[in-house]
Design a protein around this motif. Sequence first.
Motif, PDB file in Angstrom:
ATOM      1  N   ALA A 157       4.743   1.119  -4.441  1.00 39.01           N
ATOM      2  CA  ALA A 157       4.475  -0.290  -4.729  1.00 39.01           C
ATOM      3  C   ALA A 157       4.671  -1.133  -3.472  1.00 39.01           C
ATOM      4  O   ALA A 157       3.908  -2.078  -3.222  1.00 39.01           O
ATOM      5  CB  ALA A 157       5.385  -0.787  -5.853  1.00 39.01           C
ATOM      6  N   ILE A 196      -2.125  -4.871   0.940  1.00 36.21           N
ATOM      7  CA  ILE A 196      -2.818  -6.087   0.497  1.00 36.21           C
ATOM      8  C   ILE A 196      -2.571  -7.218   1.488  1.00 36.21           C
ATOM      9  O   ILE A 196      -3.506  -7.916   1.898  1.00 36.21           O
ATOM     10  CB  ILE A 196      -2.370  -6.485  -0.925  1.00 36.21           C
ATOM     11  CG1 ILE A 196      -2.885  -5.464  -1.937  1.00 36.21           C
ATOM     12  CG2 ILE A 196      -2.865  -7.889  -1.276  1.00 36.21           C
ATOM     13  CD1 ILE A 196      -2.300  -5.608  -3.326  1.00 36.21           C
ATOM     14  N   ILE A 228       0.609   6.151  -3.031  1.00 37.73           N
ATOM     15  CA  ILE A 228       1.303   5.118  -2.265  1.00 37.73           C
ATOM     16  C   ILE A 228       2.367   4.498  -3.163  1.00 37.73           C
ATOM     17  O   ILE A 228       2.262   4.543  -4.387  1.00 37.73           O
ATOM     18  CB  ILE A 228       0.345   4.017  -1.722  1.00 37.73           C
ATOM     19  CG1 ILE A 228      -0.355   3.283  -2.866  1.00 37.73           C
ATOM     20  CG2 ILE A 228      -0.642   4.588  -0.718  1.00 37.73           C
ATOM     21  CD1 ILE A 228      -1.187   2.079  -2.423  1.00 37.73           C
ATOM     22  N   LEU A 274      -6.229   0.172  -4.640  1.00 36.29           N
ATOM     23  CA  LEU A 274      -4.837   0.385  -4.268  1.00 36.29           C
ATOM     24  C   LEU A 274      -3.966   0.618  -5.500  1.00 36.29           C
ATOM     25  O   LEU A 274      -3.059   1.458  -5.479  1.00 36.29           O
ATOM     26  CB  LEU A 274      -4.301  -0.809  -3.462  1.00 36.29           C
ATOM     27  CG  LEU A 274      -4.883  -0.989  -2.066  1.00 36.29           C
ATOM     28  CD1 LEU A 274      -4.340  -2.262  -1.435  1.00 36.29           C
ATOM     29  CD2 LEU A 274      -4.607   0.220  -1.194  1.00 36.29           C
ATOM     30  N   ALA A 275      -4.244  -0.113  -6.566  1.00 33.95           N
ATOM     31  CA  ALA A 275      -3.487   0.071  -7.807  1.00 33.95           C
ATOM     32  C   ALA A 275      -3.674   1.496  -8.332  1.00 33.95           C
ATOM     33  O   ALA A 275      -2.710   2.125  -8.797  1.00 33.95           O
ATOM     34  CB  ALA A 275      -3.919  -0.953  -8.852  1.00 33.95           C
ATOM     35  N   ARG A 317      -1.566   3.795  -6.248  1.00 30.75           N
ATOM     36  CA  ARG A 317      -0.160   3.669  -6.616  1.00 30.75           C
ATOM     37  C   ARG A 317       0.118   4.397  -7.927  1.00 30.75           C
ATOM     38  O   ARG A 317       1.092   5.139  -8.045  1.00 30.75           O
ATOM     39  CB  ARG A 317       0.247   2.202  -6.745  1.00 30.75           C
ATOM     40  CG  ARG A 317       1.718   2.006  -7.120  1.00 30.75           C
ATOM     41  CD  ARG A 317       2.097   0.551  -7.324  1.00 30.75           C
ATOM     42  NE  ARG A 317       1.086  -0.300  -7.909  1.00 30.75           N
ATOM     43  CZ  ARG A 317       0.761  -0.334  -9.220  1.00 30.75           C
ATOM     44  NH1 ARG A 317       1.359   0.453 -10.077  1.00 30.75           N
ATOM     45  NH2 ARG A 317      -0.170  -1.165  -9.651  1.00 30.75           N
ATOM     46  N   ILE A 370      -8.031  -4.234  -4.146  1.00 28.93           N
ATOM     47  CA  ILE A 370      -6.754  -4.284  -4.871  1.00 28.93           C
ATOM     48  C   ILE A 370      -6.757  -3.282  -6.024  1.00 28.93           C
ATOM     49  O   ILE A 370      -5.764  -2.581  -6.252  1.00 28.93           O
ATOM     50  CB  ILE A 370      -6.475  -5.718  -5.354  1.00 28.93           C
ATOM     51  CG1 ILE A 370      -6.153  -6.608  -4.143  1.00 28.93           C
ATOM     52  CG2 ILE A 370      -5.331  -5.749  -6.374  1.00 28.93           C
ATOM     53  CD1 ILE A 370      -6.069  -8.088  -4.455  1.00 28.93           C
ATOM     54  N   ASP A 386       4.204  -0.094  -0.380  1.00 28.90           N
ATOM     55  CA  ASP A 386       3.044   0.174   0.475  1.00 28.90           C
ATOM     56  C   ASP A 386       1.830  -0.599  -0.017  1.00 28.90           C
ATOM     57  O   ASP A 386       1.052  -1.131   0.780  1.00 28.90           O
ATOM     58  CB  ASP A 386       2.734   1.664   0.516  1.00 28.90           C
ATOM     59  CG  ASP A 386       3.774   2.468   1.287  1.00 28.90           C
ATOM     60  OD1 ASP A 386       4.571   1.859   2.041  1.00 28.90           O
ATOM     61  OD2 ASP A 386       3.796   3.697   1.129  1.00 28.90           O
ATOM     62  N   GLU A 387       1.667  -0.660  -1.323  1.00 30.08           N
ATOM     63  CA  GLU A 387       0.543  -1.419  -1.903  1.00 30.08           C
ATOM     64  C   GLU A 387       0.617  -2.883  -1.467  1.00 30.08           C
ATOM     65  O   GLU A 387      -0.383  -3.455  -1.026  1.00 30.08           O
ATOM     66  CB  GLU A 387       0.591  -1.305  -3.423  1.00 30.08           C
ATOM     67  CG  GLU A 387      -0.515  -2.068  -4.127  1.00 30.08           C
ATOM     68  CD  GLU A 387      -0.395  -1.977  -5.641  1.00 30.08           C
ATOM     69  OE1 GLU A 387      -1.409  -2.239  -6.303  1.00 30.08           O
ATOM     70  OE2 GLU A 387       0.692  -1.660  -6.157  1.00 30.08           O
ATOM     71  N   THR A 388       1.792  -3.449  -1.535  1.00 34.69           N
ATOM     72  CA  THR A 388       1.983  -4.849  -1.125  1.00 34.69           C
ATOM     73  C   THR A 388       1.688  -5.025   0.359  1.00 34.69           C
ATOM     74  O   THR A 388       1.009  -5.982   0.755  1.00 34.69           O
ATOM     75  CB  THR A 388       3.426  -5.300  -1.432  1.00 34.69           C
ATOM     76  OG1 THR A 388       3.647  -5.165  -2.838  1.00 34.69           O
ATOM     77  CG2 THR A 388       3.674  -6.733  -1.012  1.00 34.69           C
TER      78      THR A 388
END
Length: 100
Positions: free
Chosen positions: A27, A34, A25, A16-17, A20, A13, A29-31
């Motif tokens: 937000a 995850i 990526i 990924l943050a 972002r 996570i 795509d981040e979701t």
Amino acid sequence: MQYNQQAQRQAWIDGLAQLREQGAISADDETVLIRHMDERLDVVQQELKALVPEYERRAASDGREAADAWLGAQAREMGEREGADARRMVNSLSTIEVGP
């Protein structure tokens, strides 16, 4: 083991943050990433648990070497399936451009 999984998930996570924040990526795509990872981890854990009885049966009837070979083949198949699924998911992200 549970702590290690939680630490690995948090590292995922956090990574990924960072992506972002760098604009690599979105937000959304981040979701999606995850959610995908959480779903796939659950499925893989269930599949691995389901292999145990068959592995034990094969070890008892065919020997540990044969059971290990069977388990290796199952792991390869799972890895290939998961890899293909991950590629499809990544290719569907809004910020990913697929080459020729």
